[in-house]
Design a protein around this motif. Sequence first.
Motif, PDB file in Angstrom:
ATOM      1  N   ALA A 277      47.376  50.140  24.727  1.00 51.38           N
ATOM      2  CA  ALA A 277      46.507  50.128  25.916  1.00 51.38           C
ATOM      3  C   ALA A 277      45.596  48.899  25.919  1.00 51.38           C
ATOM      4  N   LEU A 278      45.228  48.452  24.730  1.00 51.82           N
ATOM      5  CA  LEU A 278      44.342  47.289  24.639  1.00 51.82           C
ATOM      6  C   LEU A 278      45.100  46.015  25.050  1.00 51.82           C
ATOM      7  N   ALA A 279      46.353  45.931  24.638  1.00 48.59           N
ATOM      8  CA  ALA A 279      47.167  44.771  25.030  1.00 48.59           C
ATOM      9  C   ALA A 279      47.346  44.752  26.543  1.00 48.59           C
ATOM     10  N   SER A 280      47.574  45.920  27.111  1.00 47.43           N
ATOM     11  CA  SER A 280      47.803  45.899  28.558  1.00 47.43           C
ATOM     12  C   SER A 280      46.508  45.633  29.303  1.00 47.43           C
ATOM     13  N   LEU A 281      45.394  46.064  28.779  1.00 42.55           N
ATOM     14  CA  LEU A 281      44.100  45.703  29.392  1.00 42.55           C
ATOM     15  C   LEU A 281      43.950  44.179  29.401  1.00 42.55           C
ATOM     16  N   ALA A 282      44.225  43.562  28.259  1.00 42.81           N
ATOM     17  CA  ALA A 282      44.056  42.103  28.167  1.00 42.81           C
ATOM     18  C   ALA A 282      44.991  41.382  29.134  1.00 42.81           C
ATOM     19  N   GLU A 283      46.177  41.930  29.306  1.00 39.76           N
ATOM     20  CA  GLU A 283      47.154  41.312  30.207  1.00 39.76           C
ATOM     21  C   GLU A 283      46.687  41.363  31.662  1.00 39.76           C
ATOM     22  N   GLY A 284      45.773  42.281  31.947  1.00 41.66           N
ATOM     23  CA  GLY A 284      45.302  42.429  33.332  1.00 41.66           C
ATOM     24  C   GLY A 284      44.008  41.691  33.628  1.00 41.66           C
ATOM     25  N   ILE A 285      43.508  40.936  32.666  1.00 37.94           N
ATOM     26  CA  ILE A 285      42.261  40.194  32.902  1.00 37.94           C
ATOM     27  C   ILE A 285      42.548  38.944  33.741  1.00 37.94           C
ATOM     28  N   GLY A 286      41.780  38.750  34.791  1.00 42.34           N
ATOM     29  CA  GLY A 286      41.811  37.515  35.584  1.00 42.34           C
ATOM     30  C   GLY A 286      43.221  37.036  35.857  1.00 42.34           C
ATOM     31  N   ASP A 287      43.451  35.778  35.579  1.00 45.96           N
ATOM     32  CA  ASP A 287      44.768  35.195  35.767  1.00 45.96           C
ATOM     33  C   ASP A 287      45.185  34.507  34.467  1.00 45.96           C
ATOM     34  N   ARG A 288      46.347  33.936  34.502  1.00 51.74           N
ATOM     35  CA  ARG A 288      46.923  33.328  33.307  1.00 51.74           C
ATOM     36  C   ARG A 288      45.987  32.285  32.670  1.00 51.74           C
ATOM     37  N   GLN A 289      45.422  31.446  33.495  1.00 55.60           N
ATOM     38  CA  GLN A 289      44.557  30.396  32.965  1.00 55.60           C
ATOM     39  C   GLN A 289      43.335  30.997  32.284  1.00 55.60           C
ATOM     40  N   VAL A 290      42.765  31.999  32.916  1.00 53.11           N
ATOM     41  CA  VAL A 290      41.589  32.662  32.344  1.00 53.11           C
ATOM     42  C   VAL A 290      41.957  33.345  31.028  1.00 53.11           C
ATOM     43  N   ARG A 291      43.110  33.982  30.998  1.00 54.94           N
ATOM     44  CA  ARG A 291      43.518  34.680  29.768  1.00 54.94           C
ATOM     45  C   ARG A 291      43.803  33.710  28.636  1.00 54.94           C
ATOM     46  N   ASN A 292      44.262  32.537  28.990  1.00 55.70           N
ATOM     47  CA  ASN A 292      44.554  31.559  27.942  1.00 55.70           C
ATOM     48  C   ASN A 292      43.296  30.936  27.352  1.00 55.70           C
ATOM     49  N   MET A 293      42.184  31.084  28.021  1.00 54.97           N
ATOM     50  CA  MET A 293      40.937  30.478  27.548  1.00 54.97           C
ATOM     51  C   MET A 293      39.906  31.518  27.114  1.00 54.97           C
ATOM     52  N   GLY A 294      39.719  32.546  27.903  1.00 50.15           N
ATOM     53  CA  GLY A 294      38.651  33.523  27.658  1.00 50.15           C
ATOM     54  C   GLY A 294      38.833  34.239  26.327  1.00 50.15           C
ATOM     55  N   THR A 295      37.712  34.599  25.704  1.00 48.02           N
ATOM     56  CA  THR A 295      37.755  35.236  24.388  1.00 48.02           C
ATOM     57  C   THR A 295      37.104  36.618  24.432  1.00 48.02           C
ATOM     58  N   MET A 296      37.461  37.423  23.454  1.00 48.04           N
ATOM     59  CA  MET A 296      36.890  38.759  23.388  1.00 48.04           C
ATOM     60  C   MET A 296      35.383  38.698  23.136  1.00 48.04           C
ATOM     61  N   GLY A 297      34.970  37.853  22.211  1.00 42.68           N
ATOM     62  CA  GLY A 297      33.539  37.753  21.904  1.00 42.68           C
ATOM     63  C   GLY A 297      32.743  37.321  23.122  1.00 42.68           C
ATOM     64  N   GLY A 298      33.274  36.335  23.832  1.00 46.05           N
ATOM     65  CA  GLY A 298      32.588  35.845  25.022  1.00 46.05           C
ATOM     66  C   GLY A 298      32.484  36.929  26.074  1.00 46.05           C
ATOM     67  N   SER A 299      33.542  37.691  26.204  1.00 40.94           N
ATOM     68  CA  SER A 299      33.555  38.731  27.227  1.00 40.94           C
ATOM     69  C   SER A 299      32.510  39.793  26.935  1.00 40.94           C
ATOM     70  N   ILE A 300      32.479  40.275  25.698  1.00 37.49           N
ATOM     71  CA  ILE A 300      31.529  41.373  25.456  1.00 37.49           C
ATOM     72  C   ILE A 300      30.096  40.856  25.351  1.00 37.49           C
ATOM     73  N   ALA A 301      29.912  39.638  24.837  1.00 35.90           N
ATOM     74  CA  ALA A 301      28.550  39.091  24.760  1.00 35.90           C
ATOM     75  C   ALA A 301      27.988  38.885  26.159  1.00 35.90           C
TER      76      ALA A 301
END
Lengths: 263, 796
Positions: free
Chosen positions: A89-113
Amino acid sequence: MYAFTYQRPTSLADAATAIQADEAKLLGGGQTLLPTLKQRLARPTDLIDLGAIPDLKGIREADGGLEIGAFTRHAEVAHSDLVKRVIPALASLAEGIGDRQVRNMGTMGGSIANADPSADYPSAVVALKATVTTDRRTIAGDDFFTGMFETALEPGEIVKAVRFSRPDKAAYAKFRNPASRYAIVGVFVARFGAEVRVAVTGAAGSVFRATAFETALAADFRAEALNGLSVKADGLNADIHASADYRAHLVTVMAKRAVEAAG
Amino acid sequence: MANPNGIGASVRRREDQRFLTGRGNYTDDFKRLNMTHAVHVRSPYAHARILGIDFADAAAMPGVVAVLTGADMEADKVGSLPCGWQIHSKDGSPMKEPPHYPLARDRVRYVGDAVAVVIAETREQARDAAEMVVVDYEELPAVGSSTRAIDGGAPLVHDDAPDNVCFDWHLGDKAAVDAAFANAAHVARIDLVNQRLVPNAMEPRAAMGEYDQSSGEYTLTTTSQNPHVTRLLMGAFVLGIPEHKLRVMAPDVGGGFGSKIFHYGEEAVVTWAARRVGRPVKWTADRSESFLTDAHGRDHVSHAELAMDADGNFLALRVSTLANLGAYLSTFAPSIPTYLYATLLAGQYKTPAIYAEVKAVFTNTSPVDAYRGAGRPEACYLIERLVDVAAGVVGMDKTEIRRRNFVPKEAMPYQTPVALQYDTGDFAKNLDIALPLVDYPGFQRRRAESKARGKLRGIGFATYIEACGIAPSNVAGALGARAGLYECAEVRFHPTGSVTVFTGSHSHGQGHETTFAQIVAERFGIPIENVEIVHGDTNKIPFGMGTYGSRSLAVGGSALVKAMDKVERKARKIAAHMLEAAETDIEVKDGRFTVAGTDKSLGIGDIALQAYVPHNFPLDELEPGLDEQAFYDPKNFTYPNGCHVCELEIDPDTGVTTIVNFAAVDDFGNVINPLIVEGQVHGGLVQGIGQALYENCVYDEESGQLVTGSYMDYCMPRADDVPSFTVRYHEDQPCTHNPLGVKGCGEAGTIGAAAAVMNAVVDALSDYGVTHMDMPATPEKVWRVIRDATPAMAAE
Ligand SMILES: Cc1cc2nc3c(=O)[nH]c(=O)nc-3n(C[C@H](O)[C@H](O)[C@H](O)COP(=O)(O)OP(=O)(O)OC[C@H]3O[C@@H](n4cnc5c(N)ncnc54)[C@H](O)[C@@H]3O)c2cc1C
């Protein structure tokens, strides 16, 4: 952008020192921070890029669950075989974040902070009974998000990793904002034995647990168990994309879909 | 032998190689020695008086070259941005034409209105300094929407435009319409809003001004769809620069959708400032500026009524529209809700009487002007929504009511009651092709199947006809156009047989470098590689009118044919001389000139060489050279038309709409490059779908603040929002009055799609008693009508 000094420390200790500078800011994937700087809405003196610190990276199995380094990109989580096996479920959540470019750059730490009220990961942190480790301490996931764009982090505290418990069953259902693709409502449902957690993001100022849903699902883990249940619209977010009562309605719809997906 | 890259071939776009590999040459890519950067100081208020501007601190910032304001422009006698079309009101009075200065002088009238410009060594320095410019504003009450503008007692956007009205215009026979309504068996009515859209070209607007002190020449490099018009308007009306001293270049332009037709203040600012500071000045909009200051599109509020007899035959149409023009008149703004809108209200139907009233108002919002389709999508949307309502009123099938009222093919040429004369079109044929593509008879089965899955399925039709290649000049002039509407072309053969074509139309995504070259390759039997298409530079090209209104091929292509005719005429003379034959005995085919009945012949390459190396040339009869120019002024508009069908499914739990099938059948006349045509249709459909389901430019009614000022809130359609389209065209009905028989395809998709989608949405919701919904059909809006209707449904 205003001018700033760019630093790229290679150890957590160096980063911790560098962030003490007067108006320094940590840089994760830059997907929130850089647009903010480009629009001149923030004026840090120093940017401390966390991308060269090995301690902040990687995905490991830990205590039967997962430990994910703060500087792990969304795409890495989405595509990790380990994540797909342990907490799909966590992998599929990550796959649904923003778009491809955002997913290739955005980080978990940045997101929760950042603790955007419409970010996806906060729901997983709460539903999966996560703990957040920083360069100073360990914070329970339940205590981490304290409000809209607010967390338990102290100034200059660096998120090191997030540990997620492995549920028996889990799924995340997201109703995305058609424009930004953030969550208008996202519901993470996780079952640990007799316990069920239902964490809702996007709907309010900060992630929250739908406790009535949890009780109902603990007794009967089927979508039908949520019939007639809803969260109160009072106090939910309202904007041009979704009113509070629409969001309240969507919480039930998405919770049901998550339960169905969790199987 | 057919030319493999000639007319009808799906040649891949030659320009794409450079675009896709990052080698395009866009305005912002131009760098000049000593170049400076301009950043505009813009109003944060929708409406305010400027009490003072203090830029002392800004001027002292590092790298600042100059800070200039409206007062400096006034001192230099810089004029107002002119409007290119004049409309007269019902009472004969001319429209209100308040001044529109490149830098505001005493008042700002929309958020984003420019009040000063900072010029510095770098863009960041200019931005830093722009933040230090202190403008003392006295905020005034604002008008954020057209309905508020005419709500008695609303603040005035311009003191000399009472009630905020720019003009109150009408078209058609009111008495005939009233009489028809008096005898109608049925009347269908609708109130609808055609919401405002932001154009969102991929490349933001940009402009670079240069001034050469030694020659006294100015050069403006700009993101324009029509550089000559910009040169004329800016040179003659704003800056007072004679045209021989002003060069305007529009290099590669990354999309326009109409928004780059107009002459904008920033173009005048950089050109004027280049001379003031003695250095090149460049300005490039950031995306936020694009949202705020690109001319927006649509923004109509309408009421319409359709009178019918007992059998569903249309008797008369009555339309009343309130059009928002924004804070100032953009270049062609007045023509959009009038001659490009009301004249299209017949649609594909033989409605005998039509009367339309259009009141156009000023508001404290960004100016509104042509946006892909420009008036015609508004007309199509209104008619096609109304026809669906009418089908409900008389209880007819939605395809049957259309078919019954189509102008039959046999009636062509057909004079509509709203000025236009359609030359060709077979509307029933479009529908006949479309129906099997969507398996219309199987729809009820699919609807039942969706229902079993808890989903609502709908199908929607839209037929459209548009008028492209605005023309002829004399007619347009009589209707208020302040420009000609012809096009030019020059065909220059070089001594070794290759060709450079100079066209006054402009490509900003349409693929002219390919299509135009195909036409030349076909005509002269030469490889397409030997043909170069040049556009977008007033120093190279005869006076051209640019690209908008799907006019490039219909008007620019026709000019090209005329120029090729002239080349051929001369080449024939040369051939006759060289082959020692009478001119009348020369037969021409695919660029070969043959003496009839013999094997004596010459290729166009041989002739070109002779023309430029005239050693054996009849100089007393013929000039050397093979280089001809032509201007073409169309005899009529062209009338692309078609039938679009959308099938979609709605999730009643969330209100989300998913398009499952979309078929577009179009009649574009003859097709030069099917691949490019299909691409144009796809892009247009996505834009139409964008309007129907996603896009909405929202201003706060009271404050006039732009609420949807970024992609976080303004929703653009994306590839995963649309299905794989089924696109068909037929070439049975070529245009009768231009040499290529072409009609134009650039806007068609946008014109038909929104109506087809909304008709399908309403169809899907018909069980809930829904007869209309305004665009965009957002999930919440759809969910709300379902929720609000459900108790009533349950009670039934
Ligand atoms: C177009 C777009 C769409 C998006 N859609 C979604 C979506 O659908 N769902 C979603 O959840 N998110 C979405 N996002 C947000 C994105 O996924 C990132 O998660 C988010 O921008 C923050 O992560 P980042 O790594 O980019 O952090 P940055 O932007 O670099 O930093 C954000 C903040 O976190 C701080 N920070 C960064 N790392 C650390 C650390 N290790 N410890 C402490 N503080 C730290 C920074 O100082 C800063 O204050 C979207 C972003 C964009 C631009």
